[in-house]
Motif scaffolding. Structure first.
Motif, mmCIF file in Angstrom:
data_model
loop_
_atom_site.group_PDB
_atom_site.id
_atom_site.type_symbol
_atom_site.label_atom_id
_atom_site.label_comp_id
_atom_site.label_asym_id
_atom_site.label_seq_id
_atom_site.Cartn_x
_atom_site.Cartn_y
_atom_site.Cartn_z
ATOM 1 N N GLN A 73 -24.799 17.005 -15.149
ATOM 2 C CA GLN A 73 -23.600 17.519 -15.814
ATOM 3 C C GLN A 73 -22.587 18.020 -14.789
ATOM 4 O OE1 GLN A 73 -22.889 17.442 -19.177
ATOM 5 N NE2 GLN A 73 -20.875 18.066 -18.521
ATOM 6 N N HIS A 74 -23.076 18.694 -13.761
ATOM 7 C CA HIS A 74 -22.188 19.196 -12.707
ATOM 8 C C HIS A 74 -21.486 18.020 -12.010
ATOM 9 C CE1 HIS A 74 -20.639 22.010 -9.789
ATOM 10 N NE2 HIS A 74 -21.157 21.300 -8.806
ATOM 11 N N ALA A 75 -22.235 16.963 -11.732
ATOM 12 C CA ALA A 75 -21.640 15.783 -11.086
ATOM 13 C C ALA A 75 -20.599 15.134 -12.004
ATOM 14 C CB ALA A 75 -22.732 14.777 -10.721
ATOM 15 N N ARG A 76 -20.893 15.048 -13.305
ATOM 16 C CA ARG A 76 -19.920 14.491 -14.258
ATOM 17 C C ARG A 76 -18.671 15.359 -14.333
ATOM 18 N NH1 ARG A 76 -24.576 12.950 -17.217
ATOM 19 N NH2 ARG A 76 -24.573 14.886 -18.362
ATOM 20 N N ASN A 77 -18.858 16.670 -14.330
ATOM 21 C CA ASN A 77 -17.705 17.579 -14.381
ATOM 22 C C ASN A 77 -16.820 17.409 -13.158
ATOM 23 O OD1 ASN A 77 -18.529 18.618 -16.832
ATOM 24 N ND2 ASN A 77 -19.408 20.480 -15.972
ATOM 25 N N ARG A 78 -17.438 17.256 -11.986
ATOM 26 C CA ARG A 78 -16.657 17.035 -10.758
ATOM 27 C C ARG A 78 -15.886 15.729 -10.849
ATOM 28 N NH1 ARG A 78 -21.458 18.424 -7.753
ATOM 29 N NH2 ARG A 78 -21.553 16.212 -7.284
ATOM 30 N N GLU A 79 -16.508 14.695 -11.378
ATOM 31 C CA GLU A 79 -15.842 13.398 -11.509
ATOM 32 C C GLU A 79 -14.669 13.486 -12.496
ATOM 33 O OE1 GLU A 79 -14.696 9.661 -10.796
ATOM 34 O OE2 GLU A 79 -16.193 10.787 -9.662
ATOM 35 N N VAL A 80 -14.845 14.175 -13.593
ATOM 36 C CA VAL A 80 -13.755 14.361 -14.560
ATOM 37 C C VAL A 80 -12.619 15.136 -13.916
ATOM 38 C CG1 VAL A 80 -13.113 15.557 -16.697
ATOM 39 C CG2 VAL A 80 -15.166 14.146 -16.638
ATOM 40 N N GLU A 81 -12.946 16.163 -13.151
ATOM 41 C CA GLU A 81 -11.910 16.960 -12.476
ATOM 42 C C GLU A 81 -11.128 16.090 -11.488
ATOM 43 O OE1 GLU A 81 -9.420 19.953 -11.678
ATOM 44 O OE2 GLU A 81 -10.996 20.026 -13.198
ATOM 45 N N ARG A 82 -11.834 15.253 -10.736
ATOM 46 C CA ARG A 82 -11.142 14.346 -9.795
ATOM 47 C C ARG A 82 -10.235 13.377 -10.547
ATOM 48 N NH1 ARG A 82 -15.962 14.617 -6.545
ATOM 49 N NH2 ARG A 82 -16.925 12.984 -7.804
ATOM 50 N N THR A 83 -10.717 12.836 -11.636
ATOM 51 C CA THR A 83 -9.928 11.898 -12.429
ATOM 52 C C THR A 83 -8.681 12.578 -12.986
ATOM 53 O OG1 THR A 83 -11.914 10.653 -13.029
ATOM 54 C CG2 THR A 83 -9.976 10.337 -14.421
ATOM 55 N N LEU A 84 -8.831 13.792 -13.490
ATOM 56 C CA LEU A 84 -7.678 14.530 -14.005
ATOM 57 C C LEU A 84 -6.658 14.821 -12.909
ATOM 58 C CD1 LEU A 84 -9.334 17.040 -16.493
ATOM 59 C CD2 LEU A 84 -7.813 15.142 -17.047
ATOM 60 N N GLN A 85 -7.126 15.190 -11.723
ATOM 61 C CA GLN A 85 -6.211 15.440 -10.612
ATOM 62 C C GLN A 85 -5.447 14.170 -10.246
ATOM 63 O OE1 GLN A 85 -8.707 17.087 -7.529
ATOM 64 N NE2 GLN A 85 -8.720 19.136 -8.452
ATOM 65 N N ASP A 86 -6.156 13.028 -10.221
ATOM 66 C CA ASP A 86 -5.491 11.750 -9.936
ATOM 67 C C ASP A 86 -4.440 11.431 -10.993
ATOM 68 O OD1 ASP A 86 -7.004 11.367 -7.671
ATOM 69 O OD2 ASP A 86 -8.402 9.939 -8.608
ATOM 70 N N LEU A 87 -4.775 11.666 -12.262
ATOM 71 C CA LEU A 87 -3.822 11.404 -13.341
ATOM 72 C C LEU A 87 -2.609 12.316 -13.242
ATOM 73 C CD1 LEU A 87 -6.244 10.852 -16.349
ATOM 74 C CD2 LEU A 87 -4.795 9.135 -15.244
ATOM 75 N N HIS A 88 -2.834 13.586 -12.889
ATOM 76 C CA HIS A 88 -1.701 14.504 -12.718
ATOM 77 C C HIS A 88 -0.788 14.041 -11.585
ATOM 78 C CE1 HIS A 88 -3.875 17.889 -14.977
ATOM 79 N NE2 HIS A 88 -2.788 17.582 -15.661
ATOM 80 N N ARG A 89 -1.387 13.616 -10.478
ATOM 81 C CA ARG A 89 -0.577 13.124 -9.352
ATOM 82 C C ARG A 89 0.241 11.900 -9.765
ATOM 83 N NH1 ARG A 89 -4.942 14.908 -6.245
ATOM 84 N NH2 ARG A 89 -6.030 12.925 -6.390
ATOM 85 N N LYS A 90 -0.398 10.985 -10.479
ATOM 86 C CA LYS A 90 0.304 9.771 -10.922
ATOM 87 C C LYS A 90 1.415 10.102 -11.907
ATOM 88 C CE LYS A 90 -3.552 6.638 -10.174
ATOM 89 N NZ LYS A 90 -4.574 5.779 -10.776
ATOM 90 N N LEU A 91 1.157 11.027 -12.800
ATOM 91 C CA LEU A 91 2.166 11.448 -13.768
ATOM 92 C C LEU A 91 3.339 12.117 -13.083
ATOM 93 C CD1 LEU A 91 2.938 11.608 -16.739
ATOM 94 C CD2 LEU A 91 1.642 13.730 -16.897
ATOM 95 N N ASP A 92 3.023 13.003 -12.123
ATOM 96 C CA ASP A 92 4.091 13.679 -11.364
ATOM 97 C C ASP A 92 4.926 12.650 -10.598
ATOM 98 O OD1 ASP A 92 3.301 16.163 -12.264
ATOM 99 O OD2 ASP A 92 2.200 16.689 -10.436
ATOM 100 N N ALA A 93 4.269 11.673 -10.014
ATOM 101 C CA ALA A 93 4.980 10.630 -9.265
ATOM 102 C C ALA A 93 5.860 9.802 -10.213
ATOM 103 C CB ALA A 93 4.001 9.727 -8.518
ATOM 104 N N ALA A 94 5.340 9.489 -11.378
ATOM 105 C CA ALA A 94 6.097 8.674 -12.340
ATOM 106 C C ALA A 94 7.307 9.428 -12.870
ATOM 107 C CB ALA A 94 5.199 8.240 -13.496
ATOM 108 N N LEU A 95 7.158 10.760 -13.000
ATOM 109 C CA LEU A 95 8.261 11.578 -13.523
ATOM 110 C C LEU A 95 9.177 12.079 -12.424
ATOM 111 C CD1 LEU A 95 6.297 13.641 -16.181
ATOM 112 C CD2 LEU A 95 7.822 11.702 -16.573
ATOM 113 N N GLY A 96 8.832 11.776 -11.179
ATOM 114 C CA GLY A 96 9.670 12.172 -10.065
ATOM 115 C C GLY A 96 9.534 13.630 -9.685
ATOM 116 N N ALA A 97 8.436 14.241 -10.045
ATOM 117 C CA ALA A 97 8.196 15.647 -9.688
ATOM 118 C C ALA A 97 7.827 15.733 -8.219
ATOM 119 C CB ALA A 97 7.107 16.235 -10.568
ATOM 120 N N PRO A 98 8.180 16.851 -7.569
ATOM 121 C CA PRO A 98 7.860 16.998 -6.130
ATOM 122 C C PRO A 98 6.380 17.153 -5.868
ATOM 123 C CG PRO A 98 8.987 18.969 -6.970
ATOM 124 C CD PRO A 98 8.909 17.968 -8.080
#
Length: 98
Positions: A73-98
């Motif tokens: 479960q801990h390993a899955r939680n870490r993977e979900v957290e990494r995926t969410l961080q990647d999605l946030h970065r991609k979203l910020d990049a798509a919206l032109g956020a710094p």
């Protein structure tokens, strides 16, 4: 808050009475059934095995399984957290956020 009620469970041919909240009764019964099954598995055909040794070995097996599930479960939680961080970065990049 409801009061605990006494419930009898049978584990390795012995009866134990424990207090449990009414809404947790079925869970306790399932846990007792699992423990009984594991203790019988550990004891095997050796009916003379010391009950305390059988109980400790069954508890150790169950604790090991629990630890493995927690690690997974801990390993899955870490993977979900990494995926969410990647999605946030991609979203910020798509919206032109710094």
């Amino acid at each position: 808050m409801s009061a605990n009620e006494p419930v009898s469970v049978h584990i390795l041919d012995r009866e134990y009475t424990v207090g449990v909240a009414p809404d947790e009764r079925s869970s306790l019964m399932a846990a007792a059934k699992l423990l009984d099954s594991r203790m019988r598995e550990v004891r095997g055909s050796n009916r003379m095995a010391a009950v305390d040794r059988v109980a400790v070995l069954a508890a150790l097996n169950l604790a090991h399984e629990l630890q493995q599930l927690r690690d997974e479960q801990h390993a899955r939680n870490r993977e979900v957290e990494r995926t969410l961080q990647d999605l946030h970065r991609k979203l910020d990049a798509a919206l032109g956020a710094p």
